[in-house]
Write an enzyme that holds these catalytic residues in place. Structure first.
Site, PDB file in Angstrom:
ATOM      1  N   GLU A 161      62.437  87.832  29.629  1.00 65.92           N
ATOM      2  CA  GLU A 161      61.346  87.342  30.010  1.00 65.92           C
ATOM      3  C   GLU A 161      61.053  86.525  31.443  1.00 65.92           C
ATOM      4  O   GLU A 161      62.253  85.304  31.052  1.00 65.92           O
ATOM      5  CB  GLU A 161      60.903  86.171  28.357  1.00 65.92           C
ATOM      6  CG  GLU A 161      60.637  87.097  27.542  1.00 65.92           C
ATOM      7  CD  GLU A 161      61.121  86.214  26.432  1.00 65.92           C
ATOM      8  OE1 GLU A 161      61.233  85.076  26.426  1.00 65.92           O
ATOM      9  OE2 GLU A 161      61.354  86.391  25.174  1.00 65.92           O
ATOM     10  N   LEU A 205      57.525  88.940  25.633  1.00 67.73           N
ATOM     11  CA  LEU A 205      58.329  87.472  24.853  1.00 67.73           C
ATOM     12  C   LEU A 205      58.650  88.036  23.138  1.00 67.73           C
ATOM     13  O   LEU A 205      57.661  88.029  22.962  1.00 67.73           O
ATOM     14  CB  LEU A 205      57.050  86.819  24.556  1.00 67.73           C
ATOM     15  CG  LEU A 205      56.290  86.145  25.550  1.00 67.73           C
ATOM     16  CD1 LEU A 205      56.091  84.959  25.640  1.00 67.73           C
ATOM     17  CD2 LEU A 205      57.712  85.709  26.061  1.00 67.73           C
ATOM     18  N   GLU A 222      62.388  88.499  21.555  1.00 64.30           N
ATOM     19  CA  GLU A 222      63.355  88.498  22.132  1.00 64.30           C
ATOM     20  C   GLU A 222      63.974  89.719  20.707  1.00 64.30           C
ATOM     21  O   GLU A 222      65.419  90.276  21.477  1.00 64.30           O
ATOM     22  CB  GLU A 222      64.085  87.009  21.055  1.00 64.30           C
ATOM     23  CG  GLU A 222      63.732  86.045  22.553  1.00 64.30           C
ATOM     24  CD  GLU A 222      62.302  85.583  22.028  1.00 64.30           C
ATOM     25  OE1 GLU A 222      61.636  85.701  21.048  1.00 64.30           O
ATOM     26  OE2 GLU A 222      62.285  84.831  23.366  1.00 64.30           O
ATOM     27  N   GLN A 225      65.417  84.034  27.296  1.00 62.34           N
ATOM     28  CA  GLN A 225      65.209  82.114  28.135  1.00 62.34           C
ATOM     29  C   GLN A 225      65.622  81.460  27.690  1.00 62.34           C
ATOM     30  O   GLN A 225      65.921  80.186  28.744  1.00 62.34           O
ATOM     31  CB  GLN A 225      63.605  82.461  28.170  1.00 62.34           C
ATOM     32  CG  GLN A 225      62.832  82.185  29.035  1.00 62.34           C
ATOM     33  CD  GLN A 225      61.978  82.119  29.851  1.00 62.34           C
ATOM     34  OE1 GLN A 225      60.640  81.952  28.671  1.00 62.34           O
ATOM     35  NE2 GLN A 225      60.914  82.939  30.202  1.00 62.34           N
ATOM     36  N   PHE A 226      66.129  80.894  26.719  1.00 57.92           N
ATOM     37  CA  PHE A 226      66.720  79.860  26.003  1.00 57.92           C
ATOM     38  C   PHE A 226      67.493  80.091  24.930  1.00 57.92           C
ATOM     39  O   PHE A 226      66.915  80.636  23.930  1.00 57.92           O
ATOM     40  CB  PHE A 226      65.544  78.065  25.482  1.00 57.92           C
ATOM     41  CG  PHE A 226      65.225  77.444  27.155  1.00 57.92           C
ATOM     42  CD1 PHE A 226      65.682  76.804  27.728  1.00 57.92           C
ATOM     43  CD2 PHE A 226      64.249  77.839  27.486  1.00 57.92           C
ATOM     44  CE1 PHE A 226      65.287  75.683  28.996  1.00 57.92           C
ATOM     45  CE2 PHE A 226      63.305  77.924  28.558  1.00 57.92           C
ATOM     46  CZ  PHE A 226      63.825  77.323  29.279  1.00 57.92           C
ATOM     47  N   PHE A 244      66.123  80.305  21.639  1.00 57.13           N
ATOM     48  CA  PHE A 244      65.312  81.106  20.281  1.00 57.13           C
ATOM     49  C   PHE A 244      66.468  82.548  20.519  1.00 57.13           C
ATOM     50  O   PHE A 244      65.434  83.312  19.813  1.00 57.13           O
ATOM     51  CB  PHE A 244      63.843  81.390  21.928  1.00 57.13           C
ATOM     52  CG  PHE A 244      63.632  81.063  22.677  1.00 57.13           C
ATOM     53  CD1 PHE A 244      63.483  79.263  22.789  1.00 57.13           C
ATOM     54  CD2 PHE A 244      62.774  81.016  24.086  1.00 57.13           C
ATOM     55  CE1 PHE A 244      62.661  78.837  22.842  1.00 57.13           C
ATOM     56  CE2 PHE A 244      62.194  80.102  24.712  1.00 57.13           C
ATOM     57  CZ  PHE A 244      62.142  78.907  24.718  1.00 57.13           C
ATOM     58  N   HIS A 270      65.313  74.212  23.029  1.00 57.49           N
ATOM     59  CA  HIS A 270      66.243  74.275  24.623  1.00 57.49           C
ATOM     60  C   HIS A 270      67.153  73.649  24.590  1.00 57.49           C
ATOM     61  O   HIS A 270      68.398  74.216  25.967  1.00 57.49           O
ATOM     62  CB  HIS A 270      65.050  73.668  25.724  1.00 57.49           C
ATOM     63  CG  HIS A 270      63.536  74.874  25.766  1.00 57.49           C
ATOM     64  ND1 HIS A 270      62.439  74.396  24.427  1.00 57.49           N
ATOM     65  CD2 HIS A 270      62.866  75.468  26.476  1.00 57.49           C
ATOM     66  CE1 HIS A 270      61.852  75.213  24.711  1.00 57.49           C
ATOM     67  NE2 HIS A 270      61.588  75.465  25.526  1.00 57.49           N
TER      68      HIS A 270
END
Lengths: 329, 325
Positions: free
Chosen positions: B29, B58, B60, B82-83, B86, B129
Site C-alpha cells: 500500500e 488496501l 492485506e 504498512q504497519f 495490520f 501501529h
C-alpha cells in the site's frame, strides 16, 4: 471422430468421452474414499465431490499442463481433472510416502506443482489471492497461461474473495474465478447467507463479467469456461463463473444433513445427476452406448481399486519427515 | 562510507536487490509513487519501473496471497505491510499458508518471500501501529523473523532476507528509522539470518535483547560500566529461529542474565529465551534469570507510552538486581 455435440470450445466426440471418463474417475474415487473412511482406513476428514463431477471435469479438461489451478477443501475432483494421478492422490489420503505430498498434506492439501496444481486448501477462501498471484506472474512474464481458481459458494462471503477479485480486475489478470455453488456452506443455505439471487452478480462490483450456469450441464460448463479462458488469454481479464450444482453427500464425514430434506436430495439425484445427464447426452449424440458406458464405469472402478492397492503398498513417512521441509535447510 | 539512517539503509538494500535479481518485486500500500509511509521505497518505482515496484489496494490478505502465488512461480516478492499491526488481516496467508506450504507439499519449491513491516513504540503512533507482535510470528515454524537494531545490520539482514529461500518477516522498528546514523557501506553485503551478534562484550551480566531495546541496553551498559559492572549485550537479530548457541555461551561466561524486550511480558520471545536458558544452562547461573518487558496490558495511547515502554533506567535497575543477587 466427429463433432456431434455443439460446443463453443470445438471439442470432439472423443473429447467428450474423455471428459465422461474423468467424471467417472471423480465419482468412483470419492465413493471409494467414503467407503474407506467408514472402514477406518483413512483418517482426518474428507469432503466428497460426488454430484459435482461436471464442473471439475468440464472446466479442467480445457486447461493445458502449463495452466494452473487452486482448489478447495472439496478438491479431489479438481485434482483428478487436472490429471494428478489417482494412485498418488489415494496414497496421500492414506498418509503414505508415495502420495502427492509424501503423506504430509492429506485430503485437503493435495498439490501437484508439475501438473499445474497449486494446491487444494483447508482454509475457505485462501486460494483466491494465491491464484491472483499466479496469474500476476503469468502476466508479468508475458506467458500465455490461465489460472482457474475453484471455490465454493460459502467462500464468496470471505474477505479474501473481495480483495482478490478487485486485484484481478484492476490489473486485468488471466484468472477465472470458478464458483461451484453447491448451495450449502456446510449447513447453511447460501440463500440465507447472501441477499442476491446469483453469486455471479458480485462480479459487477469489481468490473468483472459474471455468468451463472447449470454446473451439472457439461456443455454449459465447457462453453462458459472456454469463453472465460479465451478472454483471459487475450488479456481481457478475469471472469466470475457461478456454476450451480449440488453435493449429493454431506459436508464431511459427520454431517447428518438435518438442514435439507431427503426429497430435495432425491430431486437432485434423480433429475440432475451430472453423470446420468452426460451419459444421456452422449448416447443421444450417438457417440456412446449403454454397454460402452458400463464398460467405462467398470474400467474406472478398476483404476480406483488399483489406486487403493498402490496406496496400501506405500510406507508411512519416517518420523524424520516431521522435521523435513519446514525450512530450506 | 557515508553516515546513514536505518530507513536509508533499508531503501539501499531494496534497491540493491531489485538491481541484483530481476525476480525481486516490491509491492504494498502506497509503496509506489508515494514511496511508502516512511519513505522506505522512495524513488524505487521511478528507478525500476511499475512492473517491479507497485501499489496494491488496501487488501492485506490479498497482498499475502499474491506473494505466495508469485513465489511459487519463481518470483522473489518483497511485500510491505504498512504497519505490522495490520498483520491480523493477513495472518492466514502468512501463518496458515506461506509458513506451511513447503512442508505440507513436501516440496523442494522455495517460498522466498520477505514481508517488511514497521512496528514498535516510542513514536506516539496509535496502539495497532506500534504493537510488538513478533511473538505471534515466532511461534510459527516455517517462517523466520528478523528484527534489526541499527542501520548497518538493517541493510545486511534485509539483503540476506530477500536472498533467503524461506519466508521471512522483516520487522523495522519505527523509532530506529531516523533516530541515529551509522556508517553503512554503499555496496551489497549480507549478515547471516539466525545468528545473534555480541553488540558489546562484558563479563558480569548478560543482556539478551533485540530491536530498539538494543540501544537502550547499550545505554544502560555504558552507565553500569562507570559503576564497575561489566555488561555483555547480545543482539538476537533473528528472533525465530533463535541462535541458542550464542545465548548460552554468553550466559555460561557471565552466570547472570537479564532478558529485555519491548513487547509485553507474557509468552513471547523473551519467555522463550528464558526457557532455553533454564533448560540448558541452569547450572551456570548465579542469579535467577531476570526480565525487563512491557506490562501485560494493551499498548497505550499517546504520552502514556513513555511510562509503559521499558527503557535504559529499567534495564540498569534490573542488571544491578542480577549483579547483586
Amino acid at each position: 471422430m466427429g463433432q456431434s455435440i455443439q460446443n463453443k470450445a470445438g471439442l470432439t466426440d472423443q473429447d467428450f468421452l474423455n471428459i465422461y471418463q474423468k467424471m467417472w474417475d471423480i465419482r468412483l474415487f470419492d465413493e471409494k474414499v467414503e467407503t474407506l473412511f467408514l472402514a477406518g482406513k483413512i483418517h482426518g476428514t474428507t469432503h466428497l465431490s460426488i454430484g459435482q463431477e461436471a464442473t471439475a471435469a468440464g472446466s479442467g479438461y480445457l486447461l493445458r499442463p502449463t495452466d494452473w489451478i487452486t482448489s478447495t477443501h472439496r478438491g479431489h475432483g479438481h485434482s483428478i481433472a487436472k490429471n494428478t494421478e489417482m494412485n498418488q492422490m489415494m496414497a496421500e489420503l492414506f498418509g503414505r510416502e508415495n502420495g502427492t505430498n509424501n503423506g504430509k498434506g492429506g485430503s485437503m492439501h493435495i498439490a501437484d506443482l508439475d501438473k499445474g496444481n497449486l494446491g487444494s486448501n483447508g482454509i475457505v477462501g485462501a486460494g483466491y489471492p494465491i491464484a491472483v498471484g499466479a496469474a500476476l506472474s503469468s502476466q508479468m512474464q508475458g506467458k500465455d497461461q490461465v489460472t482457474i481458481c475453484y471455490a465454493g459458494d460459502g467462500s464468496t462471503n470471505e474477505g479474501s474473495f473481495h480483495e482478490a477479485l478487485n486485484l484481478a480486475s484492476i490489473w486485468q489478470l488471466p484468472v477465472v474465478f470458478f464458483i461451484e455453488n453447491n448451495q450449502y456452506g456446510m449447513s447453511s443455505s447460501i440463500k440465507e447467507m447472501v441477499n442476491i439471487p446469483h453469486l455471479s452478480e458480485r462480479g459487477a462490483a469489481y468490473g468483472i463479467e459474471g455468468v451463472t450456469i447449470d454446473g451439472n450441464d457439461i456443455v454449459a460448463v465447457v462453453d462458459a469456461t472456454y469463453q472465460a479462458i479465451e478472454k483471459a488469454k487475450k488479456g481481457r481479464g478475469p471472469t466470475l463463473i457461478e456454476a450451480k450444482t449440488y453435493r449429493f453427500k454431506g459436508h464431511s464425514k459427520s454431517d447428518q444433513r438435518i438442514y435439507r430434506t431427503r426429497e430435495e436430495e432425491l430431486h437432485w439425484e434423480t433429475n440432475h445427476d451430472p453423470l446420468q445427464l452426460t451419459e444421456k447426452l452422449l448416447i443421444q449424440a450417438g457417440i456412446l452406448t449403454k454397454e460402452a458406458s458400463q464398460q467405462i464405469e467398470a474400467n474406472r472402478k478398476e483404476a480406483v481399486e488399483q489406486a487403493v492397492i498402490f496406496a496400501e503398498a506405500g510406507t508411512l513417512p519416517a518420523a524424520s519427515a516431521l522435521y523435513e521441509n519446514v525450512y530450506v535447510d | 562510507m557515508a553516515q546513514k539512517t536505518m530507513i536509508q539503509a533499508i531503501t539501499e538494500a531494496l534497491a540493491t536487490e531489485l538491481k541484483n535479481d530481476e525476480n525481486v518485486v516490491v509491492f504494498g500500500e502506497d509503496v509506489g509513487n508515494n514511496g511508502g509511509v516512511f519513505r522506505a521505497t522512495e524513488g524505487l518505482q521511478a528507478e525500476f519501473g511499475e512492473d517491479r515496484v507497485f501499489d496494491t489496494p488496501l487488501a492485506e490478505s490479498g497482498i499475502g496471497g499474491l506473494a505466495i502465488g508469485l513465489a511459487l512461480e519463481g518470483y522473489r516478492p518483497v511485500p510491505e505491510i504498512q504497519f505490522f499491526g495490520f498483520v491480523f488481516e493477513v495472518m492466514d496467508s502468512i501463518v496458515g499458508q506461506a509458513a506451511r506450504t513447503r512442508y505440507r507439499m513436501s516440496s523442494t519449491r522455495n517460498l522466498p518471500i520477505t514481508i517488511r513491516a514497521p512496528f514498535g513504540g516510542g513514536v506516539h503512533t496509535p496502539e495497532l501501529h506500534s504493537d510488538n507482535l513478533e511473538g505471534l510470528m515466532a511461534q510459527s515454524p516455517g517462517i523466520k523473523v528478523v528484527i534489526p537494531s541499527n542501520p548497518y545490520d538493517a541493510k545486511g539482514l534485509l539483503i540476506s532476507a530477500i536472498r533467503d529461500n524461506d519466508p521471512v518477516i522483516f520487522l523495522e522498528h519505527m523509532k530506529l528509522y531516523r533516530s541515529f546514523r551509522e556508517e553503512v557501506p554503499e555496496e551489497a553485503y549480507t549478515i547471516p539470518l539466525g545468528k545473534a551478534a555480541v553488540a558489546k562484550e562484558g563479563t558480569d551480566v548478560s543482556i539478551i535483547t533485540y530491536g530498539a531495546m538494543v540501544r537502550e541496553s547499550l545505554k544502560a551498559a555504558e552507565n553500569l560500566e562507570k559503576e564497575g559492572i561489566s555488561v555483555e549485550v547480545i543482539d538476537l537479530r533473528t528472533v525465530a529461529p533463535l541462535d541458542i548457541e550464542t545465548i548460552i555461551a554468553s550466559v555460561e561466561k557471565t552466570g547472570r542474565v537479564v532478558v529485555v524486550q519491548e513487547a509485553q511480558r507474557q509468552a513471547g520471545v523473551g519467555a522463550a529465551v528464558m526457557a532455553e536458558i533454564s533448560e540448558r544452562a541452569v547450572l551456570s547461573l548465579e542469579a535467577p534469570i531476570m526480565r525487563v518487558a512491557a506490562p501485560d496490558t494493551v499498548f497505550p495511547f499517546g504520552q502514556a507510552e513513555n511510562i509503559w515502554l521499558p527503557n535504559a533506567t529499567d534495564i540498569e535497575a534490573k542488571v544491578k538486581e542480577a549483579y547483586n543477587f
